[in-house]
Design a protein around this motif. Structure first.
Motif, short mmCIF file in Angstrom:
data_model
loop_
_atom_site.label_atom_id
_atom_site.label_comp_id
_atom_site.label_asym_id
_atom_site.label_seq_id
_atom_site.Cartn_x
_atom_site.Cartn_y
_atom_site.Cartn_z
N ALA A 75 0.84 -1.21 0.00
CA ALA A 75 0.00 0.00 0.00
C ALA A 75 0.87 1.25 0.00
N PHE A 76 1.89 1.26 0.84
CA PHE A 76 2.78 2.42 0.89
C PHE A 76 3.49 2.62 -0.44
N ALA A 77 3.95 1.52 -1.02
CA ALA A 77 4.62 1.61 -2.32
C ALA A 77 3.66 2.10 -3.39
N ALA A 78 2.46 1.55 -3.42
CA ALA A 78 1.47 1.94 -4.44
C ALA A 78 1.06 3.39 -4.30
N SER A 79 1.10 3.91 -3.09
CA SER A 79 0.74 5.31 -2.90
C SER A 79 1.73 6.24 -3.60
N HIS A 80 2.91 5.73 -3.90
CA HIS A 80 3.92 6.53 -4.59
C HIS A 80 3.75 6.53 -6.11
N LEU A 81 2.73 5.87 -6.58
CA LEU A 81 2.40 5.95 -8.00
C LEU A 81 2.01 7.38 -8.38
N GLU A 82 1.69 8.19 -7.37
CA GLU A 82 1.35 9.59 -7.65
C GLU A 82 2.49 10.30 -8.36
N VAL A 83 3.72 9.89 -8.13
CA VAL A 83 4.86 10.49 -8.82
C VAL A 83 4.69 10.30 -10.33
N VAL A 84 4.23 9.13 -10.72
CA VAL A 84 4.03 8.82 -12.13
C VAL A 84 2.83 9.59 -12.68
N THR A 85 1.72 9.58 -11.94
CA THR A 85 0.51 10.26 -12.45
C THR A 85 0.70 11.78 -12.51
N VAL A 86 1.42 12.34 -11.55
CA VAL A 86 1.69 13.79 -11.59
C VAL A 86 2.60 14.12 -12.77
N MET A 87 3.57 13.25 -13.04
CA MET A 87 4.44 13.46 -14.20
C MET A 87 3.62 13.47 -15.48
N LEU A 88 2.72 12.52 -15.63
CA LEU A 88 1.88 12.44 -16.83
C LEU A 88 0.93 13.63 -16.92
N ALA A 89 0.32 14.00 -15.80
CA ALA A 89 -0.59 15.15 -15.79
C ALA A 89 0.18 16.44 -16.09
N SER A 90 1.39 16.55 -15.60
CA SER A 90 2.20 17.75 -15.84
C SER A 90 2.59 17.87 -17.31
N TYR A 91 2.79 16.76 -17.95
CA TYR A 91 3.07 16.78 -19.38
C TYR A 91 1.86 17.34 -20.13
N TRP A 92 0.69 16.89 -19.74
CA TRP A 92 -0.54 17.27 -20.42
C TRP A 92 -0.97 18.70 -20.06
N ILE A 93 -0.93 19.06 -18.78
CA ILE A 93 -1.44 20.36 -18.33
C ILE A 93 -0.41 21.47 -18.48
N PHE A 94 0.84 21.19 -18.10
CA PHE A 94 1.87 22.23 -18.04
C PHE A 94 2.90 22.16 -19.17
N ASN A 95 2.73 21.21 -20.07
CA ASN A 95 3.67 21.00 -21.16
C ASN A 95 5.09 20.74 -20.66
N GLU A 96 5.21 20.04 -19.54
CA GLU A 96 6.53 19.70 -19.02
C GLU A 96 7.10 18.51 -19.78
N GLN A 97 8.40 18.46 -19.85
CA GLN A 97 9.10 17.41 -20.59
C GLN A 97 9.07 16.09 -19.81
N ILE A 98 8.90 15.00 -20.54
CA ILE A 98 9.09 13.67 -19.96
C ILE A 98 10.37 13.13 -20.57
#
Length: 129
Positions: A75-98
Protein backbone atom coordinates in the motif's frame (compact mmCIF):
# COMPACT_ATOMS: atom_id res chain seq x y z
CA UNK A 1 -11.30 -7.39 -2.12
CA UNK A 2 -9.14 -6.71 -5.20
CA UNK A 3 -11.85 -4.47 -6.60
CA UNK A 4 -11.80 -2.49 -3.34
CA UNK A 5 -8.02 -2.02 -3.61
CA UNK A 6 -8.17 -1.08 -7.27
CA UNK A 7 -10.93 1.49 -6.82
CA UNK A 8 -9.35 2.81 -3.62
CA UNK A 9 -5.92 3.31 -5.16
CA UNK A 10 -7.43 4.90 -8.26
CA UNK A 11 -9.20 7.42 -6.03
CA UNK A 12 -6.00 7.98 -4.04
CA UNK A 13 -4.08 8.68 -7.26
CA UNK A 14 -6.84 10.97 -8.50
CA UNK A 15 -6.93 13.00 -5.28
CA UNK A 16 -3.12 13.16 -4.97
CA UNK A 17 -2.67 14.21 -8.59
CA UNK A 18 -5.45 16.77 -8.30
CA UNK A 19 -3.83 18.24 -5.19
CA UNK A 20 -0.33 18.47 -6.66
CA UNK A 21 -1.44 19.96 -9.98
CA UNK A 22 -3.80 22.40 -8.25
CA UNK A 23 -0.99 23.68 -6.03
CA UNK A 24 1.15 24.27 -9.10
CA UNK A 25 -1.72 26.13 -10.81
CA UNK A 26 -2.15 28.21 -7.65
CA UNK A 27 1.56 29.06 -7.63
CA UNK A 28 1.48 30.06 -11.28
CA UNK A 29 -1.53 32.31 -10.82
CA UNK A 30 -0.09 33.91 -7.67
CA UNK A 31 3.20 34.97 -9.29
CA UNK A 32 5.44 36.74 -8.62
CA UNK A 33 6.45 34.99 -5.42
CA UNK A 34 6.96 37.61 -2.75
CA UNK A 35 6.45 37.80 0.96
CA UNK A 36 3.69 40.38 0.94
CA UNK A 37 0.05 40.74 1.81
CA UNK A 38 -0.78 41.11 -1.90
CA UNK A 39 0.75 37.72 -2.62
CA UNK A 40 -1.26 36.10 0.19
CA UNK A 41 -4.42 37.66 -1.25
CA UNK A 42 -3.53 36.32 -4.71
CA UNK A 43 -3.07 32.84 -3.28
CA UNK A 44 -6.27 32.72 -1.24
CA UNK A 45 -8.47 34.31 -3.89
CA UNK A 46 -7.42 31.70 -6.40
CA UNK A 47 -9.89 28.81 -6.68
CA UNK A 48 -7.09 26.32 -7.40
CA UNK A 49 -5.84 26.55 -3.81
CA UNK A 50 -9.21 25.25 -2.60
CA UNK A 51 -9.17 22.50 -5.21
CA UNK A 52 -5.74 21.52 -3.87
CA UNK A 53 -7.04 21.41 -0.30
CA UNK A 54 -9.99 19.29 -1.48
CA UNK A 55 -7.55 16.94 -3.23
CA UNK A 56 -5.43 16.50 -0.13
CA UNK A 57 -8.43 15.98 2.15
CA UNK A 58 -9.78 13.39 -0.28
CA UNK A 59 -6.39 11.69 -0.43
CA UNK A 60 -6.14 11.64 3.37
CA UNK A 61 -9.51 9.97 3.88
CA UNK A 62 -8.96 7.55 1.00
CA UNK A 63 -5.54 6.61 2.42
CA UNK A 64 -7.00 6.05 5.90
CA UNK A 65 -9.70 3.79 4.45
CA UNK A 66 -7.15 1.82 2.43
CA UNK A 67 -4.85 1.37 5.43
CA UNK A 68 -7.65 -0.38 7.32
CA UNK A 69 -7.66 -3.20 4.76
CA UNK A 70 -4.51 -3.20 2.60
CA UNK A 71 -1.14 -4.66 3.61
CA UNK A 72 1.09 -1.72 4.59
CA UNK A 73 4.15 -2.55 2.43
CA UNK A 74 2.48 -2.73 -0.98
CA UNK A 75 0.00 0.00 0.00
CA UNK A 76 2.78 2.42 0.89
CA UNK A 77 4.62 1.61 -2.32
CA UNK A 78 1.47 1.94 -4.44
CA UNK A 79 0.74 5.31 -2.90
CA UNK A 80 3.92 6.53 -4.59
CA UNK A 81 2.40 5.95 -8.00
CA UNK A 82 1.35 9.59 -7.65
CA UNK A 83 4.86 10.49 -8.82
CA UNK A 84 4.03 8.82 -12.13
CA UNK A 85 0.51 10.26 -12.45
CA UNK A 86 1.69 13.79 -11.59
CA UNK A 87 4.44 13.46 -14.20
CA UNK A 88 1.88 12.44 -16.83
CA UNK A 89 -0.59 15.15 -15.79
CA UNK A 90 2.20 17.75 -15.84
CA UNK A 91 3.07 16.78 -19.38
CA UNK A 92 -0.54 17.27 -20.42
CA UNK A 93 -1.44 20.36 -18.33
CA UNK A 94 1.87 22.23 -18.04
CA UNK A 95 3.67 21.00 -21.16
CA UNK A 96 6.53 19.70 -19.02
CA UNK A 97 9.10 17.41 -20.59
CA UNK A 98 9.09 13.67 -19.96
CA UNK A 99 12.73 12.75 -20.25
CA UNK A 100 14.25 9.30 -20.56
CA UNK A 101 15.48 9.57 -16.97
CA UNK A 102 11.96 10.37 -15.73
CA UNK A 103 10.53 7.45 -17.70
CA UNK A 104 13.17 5.20 -16.20
CA UNK A 105 12.31 6.43 -12.71
CA UNK A 106 8.61 5.83 -13.33
CA UNK A 107 9.38 2.32 -14.58
CA UNK A 108 11.40 1.56 -11.42
CA UNK A 109 8.52 2.78 -9.25
CA UNK A 110 6.05 0.55 -11.08
CA UNK A 111 8.40 -2.46 -11.05
CA UNK A 112 9.01 -2.00 -7.31
CA UNK A 113 5.29 -1.93 -6.60
CA UNK A 114 4.74 -5.08 -8.67
CA UNK A 115 7.55 -6.89 -6.80
CA UNK A 116 6.16 -5.86 -3.41
CA UNK A 117 2.66 -6.97 -4.39
CA UNK A 118 3.97 -10.33 -5.61
CA UNK A 119 5.99 -10.82 -2.43
CA UNK A 120 2.96 -9.95 -0.28
CA UNK A 121 0.84 -12.41 -2.27
CA UNK A 122 3.36 -15.20 -1.66
CA UNK A 123 3.45 -14.47 2.09
CA UNK A 124 -0.31 -14.79 2.50
CA UNK A 125 -1.48 -18.23 3.62
CA UNK A 126 -3.10 -20.30 0.91
CA UNK A 127 -6.68 -21.23 1.98
CA UNK A 128 -6.59 -24.35 -0.22
CA UNK A 129 -3.83 -26.07 1.84
Amino acid sequence: MRKFYLIGFLFLLLFDTLGQCSFKLTAQHAEPLEMSFDWIIRVFTNPWVYTAVFGYIGAFFTWMLLLKKAPIGPAFAASHLEVVTVMLASYWIFNEQITLLRLLGAAFIIIGIVFLALAEHKLQPNPET
